[in-house]
Design a protein around this motif. Structure first.
Motif, PDB file in Angstrom:
ATOM      1  N   MET A   1      15.960 -14.558 -33.727  1.00  0.00           N
ATOM      2  CA  MET A   1      17.405 -14.540 -33.497  1.00  0.00           C
ATOM      3  C   MET A   1      18.085 -13.841 -34.675  1.00  0.00           C
ATOM      4  SD  MET A   1      19.893 -17.779 -32.710  1.00  0.00           S
ATOM      5  CE  MET A   1      21.609 -17.510 -32.363  1.00  0.00           C
ATOM      6  N   PRO A   2      18.931 -12.801 -34.421  1.00  0.00           N
ATOM      7  CA  PRO A   2      19.558 -12.064 -35.513  1.00  0.00           C
ATOM      8  C   PRO A   2      20.559 -12.944 -36.254  1.00  0.00           C
ATOM      9  CG  PRO A   2      20.473 -11.395 -33.405  1.00  0.00           C
ATOM     10  CD  PRO A   2      19.309 -12.287 -33.106  1.00  0.00           C
ATOM     11  N   PRO A   3      20.724 -12.712 -37.573  1.00  0.00           N
ATOM     12  CA  PRO A   3      21.692 -13.511 -38.335  1.00  0.00           C
ATOM     13  C   PRO A   3      23.107 -13.227 -37.845  1.00  0.00           C
ATOM     14  CG  PRO A   3      20.903 -11.638 -39.627  1.00  0.00           C
ATOM     15  CD  PRO A   3      20.070 -11.690 -38.384  1.00  0.00           C
ATOM     16  N   PRO A   4      24.017 -14.208 -37.955  1.00  0.00           N
ATOM     17  CA  PRO A   4      25.390 -14.006 -37.488  1.00  0.00           C
ATOM     18  C   PRO A   4      26.093 -12.915 -38.294  1.00  0.00           C
ATOM     19  CG  PRO A   4      25.204 -16.050 -38.734  1.00  0.00           C
ATOM     20  CD  PRO A   4      23.811 -15.542 -38.519  1.00  0.00           C
ATOM     21  N   THR A   5      26.970 -12.178 -37.627  1.00  0.00           N
ATOM     22  CA  THR A   5      27.705 -11.096 -38.285  1.00  0.00           C
ATOM     23  C   THR A   5      28.680 -11.668 -39.302  1.00  0.00           C
ATOM     24  OG1 THR A   5      27.555  -9.740 -36.302  1.00  0.00           O
ATOM     25  CG2 THR A   5      29.243  -9.143 -37.908  1.00  0.00           C
ATOM     26  N   GLN A   6      28.671 -11.083 -40.475  1.00  0.00           N
ATOM     27  CA  GLN A   6      29.601 -11.495 -41.521  1.00  0.00           C
ATOM     28  C   GLN A   6      30.558 -10.344 -41.819  1.00  0.00           C
ATOM     29  OE1 GLN A   6      27.166 -12.854 -44.819  1.00  0.00           O
ATOM     30  NE2 GLN A   6      27.142 -14.938 -44.021  1.00  0.00           N
ATOM     31  N   ILE A   7      31.852 -10.639 -41.782  1.00  0.00           N
ATOM     32  CA  ILE A   7      32.886  -9.636 -42.045  1.00  0.00           C
ATOM     33  C   ILE A   7      33.476  -9.911 -43.416  1.00  0.00           C
ATOM     34  CG2 ILE A   7      35.071  -8.667 -41.239  1.00  0.00           C
ATOM     35  CD1 ILE A   7      34.342  -9.823 -38.460  1.00  0.00           C
ATOM     36  N   PRO A   8      33.411  -8.958 -44.342  1.00  0.00           N
ATOM     37  CA  PRO A   8      33.956  -9.198 -45.691  1.00  0.00           C
ATOM     38  C   PRO A   8      35.444  -9.539 -45.643  1.00  0.00           C
ATOM     39  CG  PRO A   8      32.625  -7.190 -45.636  1.00  0.00           C
ATOM     40  CD  PRO A   8      32.810  -7.612 -44.206  1.00  0.00           C
ATOM     41  N   MET A   9      35.835 -10.532 -46.410  1.00  0.00           N
ATOM     42  CA  MET A   9      37.248 -10.902 -46.528  1.00  0.00           C
ATOM     43  C   MET A   9      37.918  -9.942 -47.506  1.00  0.00           C
ATOM     44  SD  MET A   9      38.896 -14.563 -47.764  1.00  0.00           S
ATOM     45  CE  MET A   9      38.342 -15.479 -46.328  1.00  0.00           C
ATOM     46  N   SER A  10      39.136  -9.521 -47.203  1.00  0.00           N
ATOM     47  CA  SER A  10      39.842  -8.610 -48.100  1.00  0.00           C
ATOM     48  C   SER A  10      40.125  -9.301 -49.431  1.00  0.00           C
ATOM     49  CB  SER A  10      41.155  -8.144 -47.474  1.00  0.00           C
ATOM     50  OG  SER A  10      42.132  -9.159 -47.545  1.00  0.00           O
ATOM     51  N   ALA A  11      40.311  -8.510 -50.465  1.00  0.00           N
ATOM     52  CA  ALA A  11      40.536  -9.071 -51.800  1.00  0.00           C
ATOM     53  C   ALA A  11      41.816  -9.902 -51.847  1.00  0.00           C
ATOM     54  CB  ALA A  11      40.604  -7.939 -52.829  1.00  0.00           C
ATOM     55  N   VAL A  12      42.868  -9.443 -51.165  1.00  0.00           N
ATOM     56  CA  VAL A  12      44.138 -10.179 -51.188  1.00  0.00           C
ATOM     57  C   VAL A  12      43.989 -11.509 -50.455  1.00  0.00           C
ATOM     58  CG1 VAL A  12      46.548 -10.152 -50.447  1.00  0.00           C
ATOM     59  CG2 VAL A  12      45.514  -8.083 -51.388  1.00  0.00           C
ATOM     60  N   ASP A  13      43.327 -11.505 -49.284  1.00  0.00           N
ATOM     61  CA  ASP A  13      43.110 -12.760 -48.550  1.00  0.00           C
ATOM     62  C   ASP A  13      42.242 -13.720 -49.367  1.00  0.00           C
ATOM     63  OD1 ASP A  13      44.564 -11.621 -46.533  1.00  0.00           O
ATOM     64  OD2 ASP A  13      42.855 -11.161 -45.249  1.00  0.00           O
ATOM     65  N   ARG A  14      41.270 -13.160 -50.083  1.00  0.00           N
ATOM     66  CA  ARG A  14      40.393 -13.989 -50.926  1.00  0.00           C
ATOM     67  C   ARG A  14      41.188 -14.624 -52.068  1.00  0.00           C
ATOM     68  NH1 ARG A  14      36.024 -12.543 -55.095  1.00  0.00           N
ATOM     69  NH2 ARG A  14      34.524 -14.247 -54.944  1.00  0.00           N
ATOM     70  N   ALA A  15      42.162 -13.870 -52.584  1.00  0.00           N
ATOM     71  CA  ALA A  15      43.006 -14.426 -53.646  1.00  0.00           C
ATOM     72  C   ALA A  15      43.765 -15.649 -53.142  1.00  0.00           C
ATOM     73  CB  ALA A  15      43.982 -13.359 -54.149  1.00  0.00           C
ATOM     74  N   TRP A  16      44.301 -15.571 -51.914  1.00  0.00           N
ATOM     75  CA  TRP A  16      45.014 -16.724 -51.344  1.00  0.00           C
ATOM     76  C   TRP A  16      44.066 -17.881 -51.056  1.00  0.00           C
ATOM     77  CZ3 TRP A  16      49.926 -17.386 -51.844  1.00  0.00           C
ATOM     78  CH2 TRP A  16      50.777 -16.281 -51.969  1.00  0.00           C
ATOM     79  N   LEU A  17      42.836 -17.579 -50.662  1.00  0.00           N
ATOM     80  CA  LEU A  17      41.848 -18.635 -50.418  1.00  0.00           C
ATOM     81  C   LEU A  17      41.580 -19.412 -51.702  1.00  0.00           C
ATOM     82  CD1 LEU A  17      39.616 -19.897 -48.525  1.00  0.00           C
ATOM     83  CD2 LEU A  17      38.074 -18.196 -49.512  1.00  0.00           C
ATOM     84  N   ARG A  18      41.439 -18.692 -52.813  1.00  0.00           N
ATOM     85  CA  ARG A  18      41.075 -19.340 -54.079  1.00  0.00           C
ATOM     86  C   ARG A  18      42.253 -20.040 -54.754  1.00  0.00           C
ATOM     87  NH1 ARG A  18      37.193 -15.135 -57.246  1.00  0.00           N
ATOM     88  NH2 ARG A  18      39.224 -14.249 -57.732  1.00  0.00           N
ATOM     89  N   MET A  19      43.453 -19.831 -54.228  1.00  0.00           N
ATOM     90  CA  MET A  19      44.612 -20.542 -54.781  1.00  0.00           C
ATOM     91  C   MET A  19      44.652 -21.998 -54.331  1.00  0.00           C
ATOM     92  SD  MET A  19      47.858 -17.989 -54.565  1.00  0.00           S
ATOM     93  CE  MET A  19      47.643 -16.229 -54.811  1.00  0.00           C
ATOM     94  N   ASP A  20      43.872 -22.342 -53.313  1.00  0.00           N
ATOM     95  CA  ASP A  20      43.888 -23.691 -52.760  1.00  0.00           C
ATOM     96  C   ASP A  20      43.525 -24.725 -53.827  1.00  0.00           C
ATOM     97  OD1 ASP A  20      43.687 -24.544 -49.523  1.00  0.00           O
ATOM     98  OD2 ASP A  20      43.058 -26.057 -50.966  1.00  0.00           O
ATOM     99  N   THR A  21      44.395 -25.719 -54.017  1.00  0.00           N
ATOM    100  CA  THR A  21      44.139 -26.796 -54.983  1.00  0.00           C
ATOM    101  C   THR A  21      44.496 -28.137 -54.337  1.00  0.00           C
ATOM    102  OG1 THR A  21      46.401 -26.756 -55.894  1.00  0.00           O
ATOM    103  CG2 THR A  21      44.761 -25.268 -56.916  1.00  0.00           C
TER     104      THR A  21
END
Length: 473
Positions: A1-21
């Motif tokens: 079974m092929p591994p699931p497709t992974q789509i890179p998250m944009s740098a700006v979206d990643r910045a908002w993800l890491r702001m979570d506290t």
């Protein structure tokens, strides 16, 4: 079974993800109050047909070392995200606000796609829908448009074509393929930029000078942002608890707001920002606290995405500007003039583009760099303030009229207050979320909004009457 497709998250979206506290979950939260109850089956059908056609809402976040990806959730089930609850007894606005406060204080489940909806029975003879979506998925304007896409202009619309859910087009590439892809993209971008530059040179010989001037203005605004002083120590800036208190006001008549702005020779936005300033003045007076001499700064999201651009791609495309609210100016007309001047000055600046570029940079760098930069920037504002234009006509969700829509964006770093302005069907909605550690009564502040607008409107009409009398005299 092929591994699931992974789509890179944009740098700006990643910045908002890491702001979570724990103190500030990065969620955009909305409440739609509805005139009457709606069948759960019809609501589910609407969500499946219109909301889930955006593939992002079926994808979860996957961290892989220093990279972050979107990946289809193999166990996706709508029932994990849509919940039906009921308020107790004769539920009123206070009960719904209490529930919204609790939800605003609770983080989303990072094992699943980062959104949740709660359909709420037994509210004021009708019902309500409470929505929470993580900021890394998209910015506030995009998500408001997504939520409004669930609605119709009539209770029983004719069946129409809905775009099918798009499968992810991004394919896994080998390192060599990724490198070649980047080279081609960069070459195409460089060629395009060169063509535009030559074309501009032919049409306007002074274009290189203007380009250099723009670059220099960008740098100047970056330096200004870095050198901006920290916010003064007030009761609005205290260590946060992570528990939120949510409130919203009865709406203002948009026609009255427009008439006020016309009388003052400014914009609707100027009037609303002055109204916010007056509400803060009343808060300081009620708490017997001195108003800072240089006013209060708020961080205001500035949309960088064309409003007519399709929302298919979601993502974050906005910057932040620091707006000074002259809370130290007690006279409503003088306060308005100062707000008007401040906004005109900001319109000529590149602050929004600067902060967007910084978010892109932080999203690519180490987490510790983003944390320190975020702490630095959040010390320069006391609140986040959003102003989103909404539909001019009333809308219907699954056949029930939306009577009042409210949306809040999250606060970041050590900012504990979020204020929102949203226009809808000839009204202006005001909402606020306040960290429980901050000594500010959200319901009282909402009352101050109305008092502040009445004072400004009265001064504007009195001034117009005086000018008319002088002309006729």
């Amino acid at each position: 079974m092929p591994p699931p497709t992974q789509i890179p998250m944009s740098a700006v979206d990643r910045a908002w993800l890491r702001m979570d506290t724990p103190e500030n979950p990065m969620m955009i939260c909305g409440v739609l109050t509805l005139e009457r109850p709606i069948p759960m089956s019809r609501l589910k059908h609407t969500i499946e047909e219109r909301f889930l056609r955006f593939s992002r809402f079926r994808q979860r976040v996957v961290d892989n070392g220093d990279k972050t990806y979107w990946q289809d959730d193999p166990l996706f089930d709508l029932d994990n995200h849509l919940h039906q609850i009921a308020l107790p007894g004769k539920a009123d606005k206070a009960e719904l606000q209490k529930l919204a406060s609790d939800m605003n204080s609770s983080s989303l489940d990072f094992r699943r796609p980062l959104w949740q909806m709660h359909y709420i029975d037994n509210y004021d003879g009708g019902s309500a829908l409470l929505v929470r979506i993580h900021h890394c998925i998209a910015d506030g304007i995009s998500l408001v448009r997504v939520m409004l896409s669930l609605t119709d202009k009539t209770p029983d619309p004719k069946p129409g074509k809905v775009a099918p859910r798009r499968a992810s087009k991004t394919k896994q590439r080998s390192p060599v393929q990724r490198l070649l892809h980047r080279v081609v993209d960069n070459t195409q971008a460089a060629t395009s930029q060169a063509r535009l530059f030559i074309q501009s040179m032919r049409e306007e010989p002074s274009y290189p000078i203007k380009l250099a001037s723009t670059a220099s203005s960008f740098v100047v605004d970056l330096i200004k942002l870095g050198l901006a002083p920290f916010e003064p120590k007030t009761g609005l800036k205290t260590p946060l608890s992570g528990r939120k208190q949510v409130s919203w006001a009865d709406p203002l008549d948009l026609a009255e707001v427009k008439a006020c702005s016309k009388a003052l020779g400014g914009t609707i936005n100027d009037v609303l920002l002055c109204t916010v300033t007056g509400a803060l003045q009343r808060h300081f007076a009620a708490n017997k606290e001195a108003v800072p001499e240089r006013g209060i700064r708020v961080a205001v999201p500035f949309n960088l995405r064309p409003l007519d651009q399709p929302i298919e791609t979601l993502g974050n495309k906005f910057g932040m500007v620091l707006v000074t609210l002259p809370a130290e100016v007690m006279d409503p007309l003088m306060c308005f003039r100062q707000v008007h001047e401040n906004m005109n000055s900001l319109k000529q600046s590149y602050q929004a583009q600067v902060t967007y570029s910084l978010l892109d940079l932080f999203g690519r760098g180490p987490d510790i760099l983003e944390r320190r930069a975020l702490e630095l920037l959040s010390n320069k504002a006391s609140a986040v303030l959003t102003n989103v234009p909404g539909p001019k006509e009333a809308l219907y969700l699954a056949g029930s009229k939306v009577t009042q829509p409210m949306f809040w964006v999250p606060q970041s770093g050590n900012i504990g207050i979020g204020m929102s302005i949203f226009s809808y069907a000839g009204t202006v909605q005001f909402g606020i979320t306040v960290d429980k550690a901050i000594h500010a009564d959200p319901n009282a502040v909402m009352n101050y909004f109305h008092e502040s607008f009445k004072a400004l409107n009265h001064a504007a009409l009195a001034g117009r009457h005086k000018r008319t009398k002088q002309k006729t005299g």
